[in-house]
Motif scaffolding. Structure first.
Motif, PDB file in Angstrom:
ATOM      1  N   ILE A  99       0.834  -1.135   0.088  1.00 26.71           N
ATOM      2  CA  ILE A  99      -0.061  -0.086   0.053  1.00 26.71           C
ATOM      3  C   ILE A  99       0.915   1.230   0.203  1.00 26.71           C
ATOM      4  CG2 ILE A  99      -1.852   1.136   1.138  1.00 26.71           C
ATOM      5  CD1 ILE A  99      -2.490  -1.388   2.628  1.00 26.71           C
ATOM      6  N   GLN A 100       0.387   2.249  -0.691  1.00 23.65           N
ATOM      7  CA  GLN A 100       0.971   3.500  -0.626  1.00 23.65           C
ATOM      8  C   GLN A 100       2.331   3.717  -1.546  1.00 23.65           C
ATOM      9  OE1 GLN A 100       1.062   4.675   3.759  1.00 23.65           O
ATOM     10  NE2 GLN A 100      -0.685   5.909   3.132  1.00 23.65           N
ATOM     11  N   GLY A 101       2.302   2.908  -2.587  1.00 20.38           N
ATOM     12  CA  GLY A 101       3.331   3.077  -3.550  1.00 20.38           C
ATOM     13  C   GLY A 101       4.691   2.912  -3.234  1.00 20.38           C
ATOM     14  N   VAL A 102       5.138   1.662  -2.285  1.00 17.75           N
ATOM     15  CA  VAL A 102       6.525   1.169  -1.996  1.00 17.75           C
ATOM     16  C   VAL A 102       6.917   0.236  -3.179  1.00 17.75           C
ATOM     17  CG1 VAL A 102       6.312   1.686   0.540  1.00 17.75           C
ATOM     18  CG2 VAL A 102       5.457  -0.541  -0.454  1.00 17.75           C
ATOM     19  N   GLU A 103       6.279  -0.093  -3.867  1.00 18.28           N
ATOM     20  CA  GLU A 103       6.559  -0.580  -5.155  1.00 18.28           C
ATOM     21  C   GLU A 103       7.873  -0.026  -6.095  1.00 18.28           C
ATOM     22  OE1 GLU A 103       3.368  -4.018  -7.088  1.00 18.28           O
ATOM     23  OE2 GLU A 103       3.648  -2.064  -7.974  1.00 18.28           O
ATOM     24  N   PRO A 104       8.637  -0.922  -6.679  1.00 17.17           N
ATOM     25  CA  PRO A 104       9.441  -0.120  -7.594  1.00 17.17           C
ATOM     26  C   PRO A 104       8.953   0.454  -8.669  1.00 17.17           C
ATOM     27  CG  PRO A 104      10.383  -2.192  -6.785  1.00 17.17           C
ATOM     28  CD  PRO A 104       9.132  -2.126  -6.437  1.00 17.17           C
ATOM     29  N   TYR A 105       9.366   1.763  -8.960  1.00 17.54           N
ATOM     30  CA  TYR A 105       8.811   2.242 -10.190  1.00 17.54           C
ATOM     31  C   TYR A 105       7.214   2.798 -10.214  1.00 17.54           C
ATOM     32  CZ  TYR A 105      12.781  -0.037 -11.757  1.00 17.54           C
ATOM     33  OH  TYR A 105      14.181  -0.071 -12.455  1.00 17.54           O
ATOM     34  N   HIS A 106       6.885   3.155  -9.011  1.00 13.47           N
ATOM     35  CA  HIS A 106       5.467   3.456  -8.719  1.00 13.47           C
ATOM     36  C   HIS A 106       5.639   5.038  -8.706  1.00 13.47           C
ATOM     37  CE1 HIS A 106       1.550   3.776  -6.919  1.00 13.47           C
ATOM     38  NE2 HIS A 106       1.551   2.432  -6.785  1.00 13.47           N
ATOM     39  N   GLY A 107       4.429   5.507  -9.361  1.00 18.54           N
ATOM     40  CA  GLY A 107       4.330   7.134  -9.484  1.00 18.54           C
ATOM     41  C   GLY A 107       4.033   7.724  -8.295  1.00 18.54           C
ATOM     42  N   ASN A 108       3.463   7.167  -7.417  1.00 18.02           N
ATOM     43  CA  ASN A 108       2.981   7.906  -6.144  1.00 18.02           C
ATOM     44  C   ASN A 108       3.764   7.339  -5.020  1.00 18.02           C
ATOM     45  OD1 ASN A 108       1.023   9.261  -7.396  1.00 18.02           O
ATOM     46  ND2 ASN A 108      -0.256   7.403  -7.516  1.00 18.02           N
ATOM     47  N   PHE A 109       4.062   7.998  -4.024  1.00 21.96           N
ATOM     48  CA  PHE A 109       4.560   7.545  -2.466  1.00 21.96           C
ATOM     49  C   PHE A 109       4.088   8.509  -1.612  1.00 21.96           C
ATOM     50  CE2 PHE A 109       7.179  11.109  -3.873  1.00 21.96           C
ATOM     51  CZ  PHE A 109       7.661  11.599  -2.804  1.00 21.96           C
ATOM     52  N   ALA A 110       4.261   8.237  -0.186  1.00 24.63           N
ATOM     53  CA  ALA A 110       4.013   9.047   0.777  1.00 24.63           C
ATOM     54  C   ALA A 110       5.200   9.094   1.926  1.00 24.63           C
ATOM     55  CB  ALA A 110       2.678   8.074   1.776  1.00 24.63           C
ATOM     56  N   SER A 111       5.319  10.040   2.532  1.00 28.23           N
ATOM     57  CA  SER A 111       6.361  10.491   3.370  1.00 28.23           C
ATOM     58  C   SER A 111       5.808  10.569   4.899  1.00 28.23           C
ATOM     59  CB  SER A 111       7.325  11.582   2.633  1.00 28.23           C
ATOM     60  OG  SER A 111       6.354  12.734   2.721  1.00 28.23           O
ATOM     61  N   CYS A 112       6.581  10.627   5.778  1.00 31.77           N
ATOM     62  CA  CYS A 112       6.185  10.890   6.962  1.00 31.77           C
ATOM     63  C   CYS A 112       7.412  11.134   8.067  1.00 31.77           C
ATOM     64  CB  CYS A 112       5.606   9.543   7.458  1.00 31.77           C
ATOM     65  SG  CYS A 112       6.808   8.035   7.555  1.00 31.77           S
ATOM     66  N   TYR A 113       7.039  11.466   9.318  1.00 31.67           N
ATOM     67  CA  TYR A 113       7.859  11.701  10.309  1.00 31.67           C
ATOM     68  C   TYR A 113       8.200  10.352  11.077  1.00 31.67           C
ATOM     69  CZ  TYR A 113       8.138  16.486   8.947  1.00 31.67           C
ATOM     70  OH  TYR A 113       8.024  17.666   8.311  1.00 31.67           O
ATOM     71  N   VAL A 114       9.258  10.139  11.517  1.00 37.49           N
ATOM     72  CA  VAL A 114       9.459   9.062  12.505  1.00 37.49           C
ATOM     73  C   VAL A 114      10.005   9.362  13.699  1.00 37.49           C
ATOM     74  CG1 VAL A 114      10.278   6.807  12.764  1.00 37.49           C
ATOM     75  CG2 VAL A 114       9.692   7.276  10.435  1.00 37.49           C
ATOM     76  N   VAL A 115       9.616   9.138  14.894  1.00 39.69           N
ATOM     77  CA  VAL A 115       9.926   9.541  16.517  1.00 39.69           C
ATOM     78  C   VAL A 115      10.529   8.178  16.896  1.00 39.69           C
ATOM     79  CG1 VAL A 115       9.380  10.742  18.214  1.00 39.69           C
ATOM     80  CG2 VAL A 115       8.151  11.275  16.339  1.00 39.69           C
ATOM     81  N   ASP A 116      11.962   8.411  17.179  1.00 38.17           N
ATOM     82  CA  ASP A 116      12.690   7.311  18.038  1.00 38.17           C
ATOM     83  C   ASP A 116      12.266   7.419  19.446  1.00 38.17           C
ATOM     84  OD1 ASP A 116      14.351   5.630  18.872  1.00 38.17           O
ATOM     85  OD2 ASP A 116      16.071   6.009  17.791  1.00 38.17           O
ATOM     86  N   VAL A 117      11.256   6.748  19.968  1.00 35.67           N
ATOM     87  CA  VAL A 117      10.876   6.991  21.382  1.00 35.67           C
ATOM     88  C   VAL A 117      12.208   6.621  22.218  1.00 35.67           C
ATOM     89  CG1 VAL A 117       9.342   6.268  23.206  1.00 35.67           C
ATOM     90  CG2 VAL A 117       8.537   6.578  20.633  1.00 35.67           C
ATOM     91  N   THR A 118      12.812   5.590  21.778  1.00 41.62           N
ATOM     92  CA  THR A 118      13.940   5.062  22.745  1.00 41.62           C
ATOM     93  C   THR A 118      15.167   6.077  22.773  1.00 41.62           C
ATOM     94  OG1 THR A 118      13.357   2.829  21.996  1.00 41.62           O
ATOM     95  CG2 THR A 118      15.581   3.248  23.270  1.00 41.62           C
ATOM     96  N   ALA A 119      15.390   6.954  21.845  1.00 42.46           N
ATOM     97  CA  ALA A 119      16.313   7.956  21.996  1.00 42.46           C
ATOM     98  C   ALA A 119      15.603   9.243  22.006  1.00 42.46           C
ATOM     99  CB  ALA A 119      16.980   7.822  20.695  1.00 42.46           C
ATOM    100  N   ASP A 120      15.072   9.362  23.256  1.00 46.11           N
ATOM    101  CA  ASP A 120      14.428  10.479  23.616  1.00 46.11           C
ATOM    102  C   ASP A 120      13.799  11.617  22.583  1.00 46.11           C
ATOM    103  OD1 ASP A 120      15.443  10.302  26.320  1.00 46.11           O
ATOM    104  OD2 ASP A 120      17.630  11.268  25.471  1.00 46.11           O
TER     105      ASP A 120
END
Length: 426
Positions: A99-120
């Motif tokens: 889901i959300q265009g992670v296949e190779p050569y996909h025209g769409n994609f989604a981006s996000c922020y990732v929070v490292d809870v372990t590292a403050d």
């Protein structure tokens, strides 16, 4: 020898100043062209991080109405049955859902922020590379042969990823997207394994780091990172909404696979209201995806090549003419006992000194262009030491090659003439 050469060049400073100015302009223009070509070509030399050989993309749809009196089935039931038939189809090695265009050569994609809870609560995704993310099942790693950073096979990574619905994977360059203000120092990607991560409000555990995965061949490696979230096949909602379906075929069964599959579509892959529309190889998907980009780049290559040829010919002509004008000087030196090799070294010494002066001045202009982002660079930081060293070095070598040719051929022809004859003609 060196002192005499420098003194002679100082005495001829007027003509040398104009030559340095010409070399400066040529160097800056040539640097811009080489930099632009490098920007376009560099991504093609970087590893993709995936393998599409023996891979196919399945297009499917759900439409129509059930006949009167027929048993009605849900979309989830039909999709599960479709996946089961695909997995048992002769020659199929693995089936990937995403889901959300992670296949190779996909025209769409989604981006996000990732929070490292372990590292403050350290933030990732605040700078390049952008954190491209999507959901996929464990077989996704097997289909596209995505291996671990420490050399783990796709099967080993898939086992770790698929053992728990709360696991996620990131790519090696994920650590480069960290908030540099909050970060205290470089982060080793492997050190993040086991950390709790917060993505889109949900908690996950990072279980492994995979090799860098590009969107497509022409995408710079430093432009996107990769975050893979779990698509859990036992959850009806995940089955209901997956939109990309891919398969990997065993090498021995690949020959003629598309023809056999298409012949069986209506018989095996029309379930309820869900049906397979078509199957395409990922080689065709790739060709279609990069075709327009390739056409644009081909036009740019032609224009840039034309400019390079003109710059080369201009610089070559300048030193050719300059050397031809000094035939009498070479004749005098030969009459005084100088060898052809020593004369050539002297002429080359002048050219190299002038080129070094021009290159030093041009480096400041090149750096300013890169710093102000006038060079259209799209692969992350616009001013990097490695990129500047490569492009300036290539520019210097290209100019040096033209200077050498512009001196060697006329000097060689002139030195074949007898000194007395050359002085008489003068």
């Amino acid at each position: 020898m060196k002192r005499k050469l420098l003194k002679q060049m100082a005495n001829q400073w007027r003509s040398n100043v104009w030559l340095v100015v010409e070399l400066l302009i040529v160097s800056v223009v040539m640097w811009y062209i080489i930099d632009f070509l490098t920007i376009m070509i560099k991504p093609m030399t970087e590893p993709n991080g995936f393998d599409i050989e023996h891979c196919y993309k399945i297009s499917f749809n759900r439409a129509g109405e059930f006949p009167e009196g027929a048993e009605e089935t849900t979309s989830v039931q039909e999709r599960r049955q479709l996946l089961d038939r695909l997995r048992h189809y002769p020659g199929v090695e693995a089936v990937a859902l995403s889901i959300q265009g992670v296949e190779p050569y996909h025209g769409n994609f989604a981006s996000c922020y990732v929070v490292d809870v372990t590292a403050d609560s350290l933030y990732y995704g605040t700078r390049r590379p952008s954190t491209r993310y999507g959901y996929a099942n464990a077989d996704f790693l097997k289909v596209f042969r995505i291996g671990g950073m420490r050399g783990e096979s796709p099967e080993e990574v898939a086992e770790q990823f698929g053992s728990d619905g709360a696991n996620i994977l990131v790519a090696r360059n994920f650590v480069n997207s960290v908030d540099t203000v909050a970060q205290s120092g470089p982060v080793d990607p492997i050190s993040l394994i086991g950390h709790k991560m917060l993505v889109n409000g949900q908690n996950y555990k990072l279980v492994n780091v995979v090799n860098d995965v590009k969107r497509e061949d022409t995408t710079p490696l430093d432009y996107y990172s990769f975050v893979l979230m779990p698509l859990i096949e036992s959850v009806d909602q995940h089955i209901e909404y997956f939109d990309d379906l891919s398969i990997r075929v065993r090498p021995e069964a690949d020959n003629g696979f598309i023809e056999r599959f298409r012949a069986d579509i209506s018989k095996l892959f029309h379930i309820g209201l869900t049906y397979v529309v078509d199957i395409r190889s990922f080689d065709d998907v790739r060709a279609e995806r990069i075709s327009e980009d390739s056409k644009v780049k081909l036009k740019l290559y032609v224009v840039l090549a034309f400019l390079l040829v003109n710059v080369f010919l201009g610089l070559l002509g300048t030193f050719w003419y300059r050397t031809r004008q000094r035939v009498s000087e070479m004749a005098v030196r030969m009459a005084a006992g100088a060898t052809r090799a020593s004369i050539f070294r002297r002429l080359m010494g002048e050219g190299i000194i002038l080129l070094v002066i021009a290159t030093v001045l041009a480096f400041g202009i090149d750096s300013l262009i890169a710093y102000l982002e006038f060079n259209l660079r799209m692969d992350g930081p616009h001013f990097t030491v490695g990129m500047m060293a490569w492009t300036v070095g290539m520019t210097f070598l290209a100019c040096l090659a033209m200077i050498t040719l512009g001196i060697y051929f006329p000097a060689r022809a002139a030195m074949k003439i007898q000194p007395a004859e050359a002085l008489h003609d003068e």
